[in-house]
Design a protein around this motif. Structure first.
Motif: not given
Length: 405
Positions: A55, A62, A68, A182-183, A186, A199, A202
């Motif tokens: 990531l 990606h 990220p 990460i959210e 996403a 994402l 995860y």
């Protein structure tokens, strides 16, 4: 109240629970397919580190570029006093992160991030289901400072709860903040975007197993208050937690090729009978670990916590034997990755896992009834006993005999 009336009453309460919209919401969120659970990547530190390396690598496919990595570094810096930050956030924002290189297991370090354009090296030690070994963080810091003396350094200790590191140079980070980061990524990807889906899976896996999901917790509390009698009845009828342990124990009990070492409520240890007469395999101080003084044992373990329910594992553990013996056993196993699968790096200060596998995984076990779980454990044990155990037994005997030449 008559027995028939009591039965009718509890049936109605269970029906009310199942029909409750909030219960259906929890059931849907907890029961739907998750890619990372299917891969067995819930508590595997290596798999988490592999995913984070993917990531945060700007060059990987990606489609997120260096975003990220930028967000991760800003999270880490935000947890530091401004006077202690090796680089300012503004310098990160305007800097070029596209050339960053992510190393995995460089000198046993989980993640090492080199950003040459900013003269910044970031060390990330990732601990999901274990603790840092004694002196481990200091040793890794010294390696980085020695190898990159002219660069700026950021040392990160990543754990589920943001556990304080035993080394002042490190900043503590937690998986809850990582999940939110990460959210956010996403949410910025479209619903049909593949990386957006990955994402979200995860983050969902983290909130099911690694970090608390406050929304689900609040919903569960409300449900319990609303349907207390139904939940109490369900808990009363649940299978005994030790049932799988008895299945596992029966695999070793009575087999003359094994010597039982110790038995607890969720763990049993044993060794092949051939190891009993080898001095170096019985050289451990009996006050430090097992009373039998064994240097290495196989351990079968059953798990009772929610995150690991129904899991049964087997591992070969090297204990706190004299340093020359434990290091020889560990090196010998490390040099045979084809056989010693699941070896944990680096070697721990007192204990080291040199082989490990599941007889029954959590992901598989939660989809089965007790009879099916028992059948799977017996079948995977048979495979282990036929395919891995003879070779492991022989290899340990050969490694132990190395100094006898």
């Amino acid at each position: 109240m008559t027995q028939d009336a009591m039965t009718t009453d509890i049936e109605q309460k269970l029906a009310d629970l199942v029909d409750d919209v909030d219960f259906q919401t929890i059931n849907w969120r907890m029961g739907r397919f998750n890619l990372f659970e299917a891969m067995g990547a819930v508590r595997g530190e290596l798999r988490h580190s592999n995913f984070l390396a993917f990531l945060m690598s700007p060059s990987r496919n990606h489609g997120l570029g260096s975003e990220p990595l930028l967000r991760f570094l800003r999270l880490a810096l935000a947890a530091l006093d401004p006077a202690l930050r090796p680089i300012r956030s503004l310098e990160l924002l305007v800097g070029d992160l596209d050339g960053a290189v992510i190393h995995r297991e460089w000198n046993n370090i989980d993640l090492l991030i080199e950003i040459k354009q900013l003269r910044l090296v970031v060390l990330v030690e990732n601990k999901v289901g274990s603790k840092a070994g004694e002196g481990q963080l200091a040793r890794y810091r010294e390696i980085v400072e020695s190898r990159f003396p002219a660069d700026r350094h950021l040392f990160v200790f990543l754990t589920p709860d943001g556990h304080a590191p035993d080394e002042d140079a490190y900043v503590a980070m937690n998986y809850a903040d990582l999940a939110r980061m990460i959210e956010g990524l996403a949410l910025e990807r479209s619903a049909d975007n593949e990386i957006g889906l990955i994402l979200r899976h995860y983050v969902e896996m983290l909130r099911r197993h690694i970090v608390p999901d406050k929304e689900l917790q609040d919903l569960a509390r409300l449900l319990y208050e609303r349907h207390k009698e139904a939940f109490d009845y369900i808990l009363k009828c649940r299978p005994e937690g030790g049932s799988l342990f008895q299945v596992a124990k029966s695999l070793v009990d009575g087999d003359p090729s094994f010597v039982m070492d110790r038995v607890g409520s969720t763990l049993l240890a044993f060794v092949p009978a051939d190891w009993s007469s080898v001095p170096d395999l019985n050289a451990c101080d009996t006050t430090l670990w097992t009373r039998t003084g064994r240097s290495a044992v196989f351990e079968i373990k059953t798990y009772t916590s929610e995150a690991y329910a129904h899991r049964v594992s087997i591992a070969l553990i090297v204990g706190p034997a004299p340093s020359e013996i434990r290091e020889r056993l560990y090196r010998g196993a490390r040099d045979r990755p084809d056989l010693f699968k699941g070896l944990v790096k680096p070697m721990g200060g007192k204990f080291a896992t040199i082989y490990g596998r599941d007889l029954l995984s959590h992901a598989a076990g939660k989809l089965m009834d007790e009879e099916q779980r028992a059948a799977v454990i017996q079948e995977t044990w048979k495979i282990f006993q036929e395919d891995d155990l003879p070779a492991l037994t022989k290899a340990i005997l050969e490694i132990a005999a190395m100094t006898e030449r």
